[in-house]
Design a protein around this motif. Sequence first.
Motif, mmCIF file in Angstrom:
data_model
loop_
_atom_site.group_PDB
_atom_site.id
_atom_site.type_symbol
_atom_site.label_atom_id
_atom_site.label_comp_id
_atom_site.label_asym_id
_atom_site.label_seq_id
_atom_site.Cartn_x
_atom_site.Cartn_y
_atom_site.Cartn_z
ATOM 1 N N GLU A 202 38.580 42.713 10.761
ATOM 2 C CA GLU A 202 40.001 42.608 11.104
ATOM 3 C C GLU A 202 40.210 42.685 12.609
ATOM 4 O O GLU A 202 41.174 42.128 13.147
ATOM 5 C CB GLU A 202 40.802 43.703 10.402
ATOM 6 N N TRP A 203 39.299 43.399 13.290
ATOM 7 C CA TRP A 203 39.441 43.480 14.745
ATOM 8 C C TRP A 203 39.370 42.090 15.361
ATOM 9 O O TRP A 203 40.210 41.717 16.191
ATOM 10 C CB TRP A 203 38.361 44.388 15.339
ATOM 11 N N ASP B 27 46.096 45.286 23.704
ATOM 12 C CA ASP B 27 46.169 46.757 23.709
ATOM 13 C C ASP B 27 45.494 47.386 22.499
ATOM 14 O O ASP B 27 45.593 48.598 22.282
ATOM 15 C CB ASP B 27 47.621 47.232 23.797
ATOM 16 N N GLY B 28 44.824 46.583 21.668
ATOM 17 C CA GLY B 28 44.114 47.133 20.523
ATOM 18 C C GLY B 28 44.550 46.497 19.218
ATOM 19 O O GLY B 28 45.254 45.487 19.197
ATOM 20 N N LEU B 29 44.134 47.104 18.115
ATOM 21 C CA LEU B 29 44.440 46.590 16.778
ATOM 22 C C LEU B 29 45.525 47.436 16.129
ATOM 23 O O LEU B 29 45.340 48.640 15.905
ATOM 24 C CB LEU B 29 43.194 46.606 15.902
ATOM 25 N N PRO B 30 46.668 46.841 15.765
ATOM 26 C CA PRO B 30 47.714 47.601 15.068
ATOM 27 C C PRO B 30 47.303 47.883 13.621
ATOM 28 O O PRO B 30 46.627 47.085 12.979
ATOM 29 C CB PRO B 30 48.929 46.653 15.100
ATOM 30 N N TYR B 31 47.717 49.023 13.126
ATOM 31 C CA TYR B 31 47.509 49.378 11.721
ATOM 32 C C TYR B 31 48.559 50.424 11.361
ATOM 33 O O TYR B 31 49.417 50.786 12.183
ATOM 34 C CB TYR B 31 46.087 49.898 11.482
ATOM 35 N N ARG B 32 48.535 50.913 10.126
ATOM 36 C CA ARG B 32 49.462 51.949 9.686
ATOM 37 C C ARG B 32 48.676 53.228 9.415
ATOM 38 O O ARG B 32 47.691 53.220 8.680
ATOM 39 C CB ARG B 32 50.200 51.533 8.399
ATOM 40 N N PRO C 50 42.276 51.391 20.215
ATOM 41 C CA PRO C 50 42.140 50.634 21.459
ATOM 42 C C PRO C 50 40.869 49.800 21.591
ATOM 43 O O PRO C 50 40.797 48.945 22.479
ATOM 44 C CB PRO C 50 42.167 51.734 22.531
ATOM 45 N N SER C 51 39.870 50.027 20.737
ATOM 46 C CA SER C 51 38.621 49.273 20.916
ATOM 47 C C SER C 51 38.003 48.936 19.562
ATOM 48 O O SER C 51 38.279 49.590 18.552
ATOM 49 C CB SER C 51 37.617 50.077 21.740
ATOM 50 N N ARG C 52 37.141 47.940 19.565
ATOM 51 C CA ARG C 52 36.457 47.550 18.332
ATOM 52 C C ARG C 52 35.560 48.677 17.837
ATOM 53 O O ARG C 52 35.441 48.894 16.627
ATOM 54 C CB ARG C 52 35.636 46.287 18.562
ATOM 55 N N ALA C 53 34.930 49.409 18.756
ATOM 56 C CA ALA C 53 34.070 50.523 18.352
ATOM 57 C C ALA C 53 34.883 51.598 17.640
ATOM 58 O O ALA C 53 34.442 52.170 16.636
ATOM 59 C CB ALA C 53 33.360 51.107 19.573
ATOM 60 N N ASP C 54 36.096 51.869 18.144
ATOM 61 C CA ASP C 54 36.963 52.846 17.478
ATOM 62 C C ASP C 54 37.342 52.363 16.088
ATOM 63 O O ASP C 54 37.367 53.146 15.130
ATOM 64 C CB ASP C 54 38.233 53.080 18.305
ATOM 65 N N TRP C 55 37.641 51.076 15.968
ATOM 66 C CA TRP C 55 38.023 50.535 14.662
ATOM 67 C C TRP C 55 36.854 50.614 13.675
ATOM 68 O O TRP C 55 37.030 51.001 12.516
ATOM 69 C CB TRP C 55 38.499 49.101 14.806
#
Length: 218
Positions: free
Chosen positions: A193-194, A201-206, A173-178
Amino acid sequence: MNAPHSRAWYAQLARGLGGYRHAWARVLDGPDPELTFDALLAERLGPDVRVLEAGCGHGPDAARFGSGAARWAAFDAVPELVAQVRVNAPHADVHEWNAKGEVPEPLLGPFDLIVSRRGPTSVILRLPELAAPGAEFLYVGPRLDVPQVPARLSAVGWEVRGEWRVSVRARVPSRADWATRCEWTNEPERVPEWDAHARADGLPYREERYVVLASKRS
């Protein structure tokens, strides 16, 4: 700041987060990809099964599954985590070890099931010393392929009996989390990538996992 995945870094996690826990928020769009490992582990437990857990962290699996085994032994290389296991899973026989060097006498086994949830793959090279006849090895790793797992199994005369590659859509949900996730996975180059792909709603990933079940080659 301690180097990611160094002993000091794990000790910092133990003190700051109360264990080996992911330090970022995430939202999964499907089932947790480690449920395959959970199911395979649960169906192999029983009153006569002796289990060794490699890289036990703060002991969530020992606490959750340990009562279903005749014995649940475990090890971790980080003293702070070992101390937490002794509180979280007092029934477990826990020792400090890094899967290298001399095996602590209480961990000589033999064991009917050796398990590793994102723990050290070096334990595979010790299977001949640890495993009882007919024993199995169960592992889950943090990406779709962990090449050293089948390579090390082959080196000690064990063979892969089953492989599962699980991929679930997720988002942070946030750049800090990413940024924290990229640090955890040793991929700092992915932080931008962010800026390029994040949505409202945030950055999708797998979220990916590689599960292996193995036994000694017949």
